[in-house]
Design a protein around this motif. Structure first.
Motif, PDB file in Angstrom:
ATOM      1  N   ASN A  89       0.813  -1.208   0.000  1.00  0.00           N
ATOM      2  CA  ASN A  89       0.000   0.000   0.000  1.00  0.00           C
ATOM      3  C   ASN A  89       0.848   1.259   0.000  1.00  0.00           C
ATOM      4  O   ASN A  89       0.390   2.320  -0.449  1.00  0.00           O
ATOM      5  CB  ASN A  89      -0.951  -0.018   1.193  1.00  0.00           C
ATOM      6  CG  ASN A  89      -2.111  -0.966   0.996  1.00  0.00           C
ATOM      7  OD1 ASN A  89      -2.885  -0.833   0.075  1.00  0.00           O
ATOM      8  ND2 ASN A  89      -2.215  -1.960   1.860  1.00  0.00           N
TER       9      ASN A  89
ATOM     10  N   ASP B 295      -3.825  -3.959  -6.475  1.00  0.00           N
ATOM     11  CA  ASP B 295      -4.790  -3.569  -5.451  1.00  0.00           C
ATOM     12  C   ASP B 295      -6.031  -4.439  -5.511  1.00  0.00           C
ATOM     13  O   ASP B 295      -6.621  -4.778  -4.476  1.00  0.00           O
ATOM     14  CB  ASP B 295      -5.150  -2.095  -5.649  1.00  0.00           C
ATOM     15  CG  ASP B 295      -5.997  -1.552  -4.516  1.00  0.00           C
ATOM     16  OD1 ASP B 295      -5.752  -1.932  -3.356  1.00  0.00           O
ATOM     17  OD2 ASP B 295      -6.904  -0.731  -4.779  1.00  0.00           O
TER      18      ASP B 295
ATOM     19  N   THR C 163      -4.030  -0.002   4.206  1.00  0.00           N
ATOM     20  CA  THR C 163      -3.853   1.058   3.213  1.00  0.00           C
ATOM     21  C   THR C 163      -3.390   2.339   3.885  1.00  0.00           C
ATOM     22  O   THR C 163      -2.479   3.032   3.400  1.00  0.00           O
ATOM     23  CB  THR C 163      -5.172   1.311   2.462  1.00  0.00           C
ATOM     24  OG1 THR C 163      -5.618   0.083   1.877  1.00  0.00           O
ATOM     25  CG2 THR C 163      -4.989   2.348   1.371  1.00  0.00           C
TER      26      THR C 163
END
Length: 503
Positions: free
Chosen positions: A299, A410, A441
């Protein structure tokens, strides 16, 4: 299903060897009466949740994709500070999902958590809209914002962040609640929840980003404000159809009763003052933590799409044909379109193949981590190519490779994490554990800020100029920073393999 409203059945089954706990939980309707399986839950109820997620992510992505431009061009912050402001804002927004998850697991039904935090988000966006509209709330050209202007900016920004955190935590867990535990449709729900997330993102990076850059930020924030208001309307329309889980009290108060951090010692706790449920919950929670920490670096790579990738695009040729130009922030549409087109195939074939060949959520997460390393290596090569052609800028479409690779990364990682954390979590901690996806994230965005500061400090300390400094990206060493991220994420993947096999 009989029993008192919101009460859990007596008797839980705990398998100490596999560190799992199964509970039968009574769900209620919006009036507090026991649910009717024919009227409550299922696809109809989940559809309202998915529609709300599309609206919510439309707002978040529009800010993530282009807010750095607002800070840089309208509020006159430096390039590095603007990038850190974006990552800190997004990191805080998603980190606060833990607070939202704790509240709806412990005290407030998930529906009311969505409504409460949605109103808070609406307030924050209203402040941002007002500041963007009135020029007296902007600094003069080439000057930093005054204390009052900065205070207004940060107030609106972080009130919005608080609202985002609560909504992000409650929506996926509330949607998952609409299907009975271990229901085969649960994986399908998270797949279509991710489809809704991507749909909102696609609208954000095309329509809303275009409005921000062509009609003004006051209109961009205004549309986002309207979207959150519509979210509150949509999610409220589904109230008669939802299954509602009654909060069961703080799960962390039960976990803190344990006196050790190692699962193999926890069985001894049952000889003292902890129930089997409390022991099993603690084992599961601690078992999830290494997986959570192993996804943060990926992330951190993803955070670059909201910061330096946009600044790269501003220094490239954005003309596609004739006089049509594409905003750099809209490059995110490339992976989003790919993911939207592939969702039905993913739902029909990939999940079936995953079940047949054992492609578990953990393996999907691992695939996402590998793609993140490849993406950052490609990003470094593209930056070298861009700087070699400053007099005749290369096409902004060269950035499409890193947007595509990180977008697909993602897709595998986030969808895998959501399903993994929701399905593995104890019933009393599902909102908190699902919020772990967003918290990962958030941690990645915070880590990005730290690594930018650390890279600048180390490079200047070694006698060379800072890698990323000032406002001129052409004089920075962004390619070296991207290379470091690729290497760090590769070593992180090796760490993830260890914990995934252990789990």
């Amino acid at each position: 299903m009989q029993g008192k409203s919101g009460e859990e059945k007596v008797g839980a089954f705990v398998d100490h060897e596999r560190c799992t706990v199964e509970k039968e939980v009574v769900f209620v309707d919006w009036k507090g009466k026991p649910e009717d399986a024919k009227k409550h839950g299922g696809r109809r109820a989940a559809a309202f949740v998915c529609a709300a997620e599309a609206l919510e992510n439309m707002v978040v992505v529009s800010n993530a994709a282009n807010l750095v431009t607002y800070f840089y061009s309208s509020m006159n912050y430096s390039l590095a500070q603007s990038a850190n402001m974006v990552t800190n804002f997004l990191g805080t927004s998603l980190m606060l999902s833990l607070l939202g998850g704790f509240i709806c697991d412990s005290f407030l039904k998930r529906f009311w958590t969505i409504v409460t935090f949605g109103i808070i988000e609406l307030l924050g966006l209203s402040i941002m809209t007002i500041q963007a509209h009135f020029k007296q709330f902007h600094p003069p050209p080439h000057q930093r914002p005054s204390a009052a202007q900065a205070a207004m900016l940060y107030s609106g920004l972080y009130i919005m962040a608080l609202g985002i955190g609560g909504v992000k935590a409650a929506l996926p867990a509330h949607g998952g609640d609409q299907f009975p535990d271990r229901n085969k449709r649960l994986s399908n729900f998270f797949n279509w929840f991710f489809f809704s997330l991507c749909s909102g993102g696609l609208i954000a990076v095309t329509l809303i980003v275009w409005i921000q850059e062509n009609k003004g930020w006051q209109w961009g924030f205004g549309v986002a404000t309207g979207a959150i208001f519509l979210l509150l309307v949509v999610v409220s329309l589904g109230l008669p159809y939802y299954r509602h889980k009654i909060p069961s009290g703080s799960p962390f108060s039960r976990i803190t009763k344990e006196n050790t951090n190692f699962c193999r010692f926890l069985d001894k706790a049952t000889l003292r003052d902890c129930t089997d449920d409390e022991v099993a919950e603690t084992k599961i929670f601690l078992g999830l933590l290494p997986i959570f920490f192993s996804t943060i670096m990926m992330n951190c790579c993803l955070a670059q799409l909201s910061t330096f990738s946009i600044q790269q695009g501003h220094r490239m040729n954005t003309t596609l044909f004739h006089s049509f130009t594409i905003p750099t922030s809209s490059l995110t549409a490339i992976p989003l379109v790919f993911m939207l087109l592939s969702v039905s195939l993913y739902d029909r074939f990939f999940l079936m193949a995953a079940a047949r060949h054992g492609l578990t959520p953990l393996k999907r997460i691992g695939l996402g981590l590998v793609l993140a390393s490849v993406a950052m290596a490609v990003a470094a090569i593209v930056e070298v190519k861009r700087k070699a052609r400053l007099e005749a800028p290369i096409s902004v479409l060269w950035l499409g490779w890193q947007y595509l690779l990180l977008g697909v990364s993602d897709m595998f990682t986030l969808a895998g994490m959501m399903e993994f954390f929701y399905s593995e979590a104890p019933e009393s901690m599902r909102s908190v554990c699902t919020a772990g996806s967003w918290c990962s994230t958030a941690s990645g965005f915070f880590l990005s800020s730290v690594l930018v500061t650390l890279a600048n400090a180390l490079s200047s300390g070694l006698g060379s100029k800072e890698w990323i400094a000032g406002t001129d990206l052409n004089n920075s060493r962004l390619e070296l920073f991207y290379t470091v991220l690729a290497l760090l994420n590769f070593f992180n993947f090796l760490n993830y393999l260890f914990w995934a096999r252990w789990y």
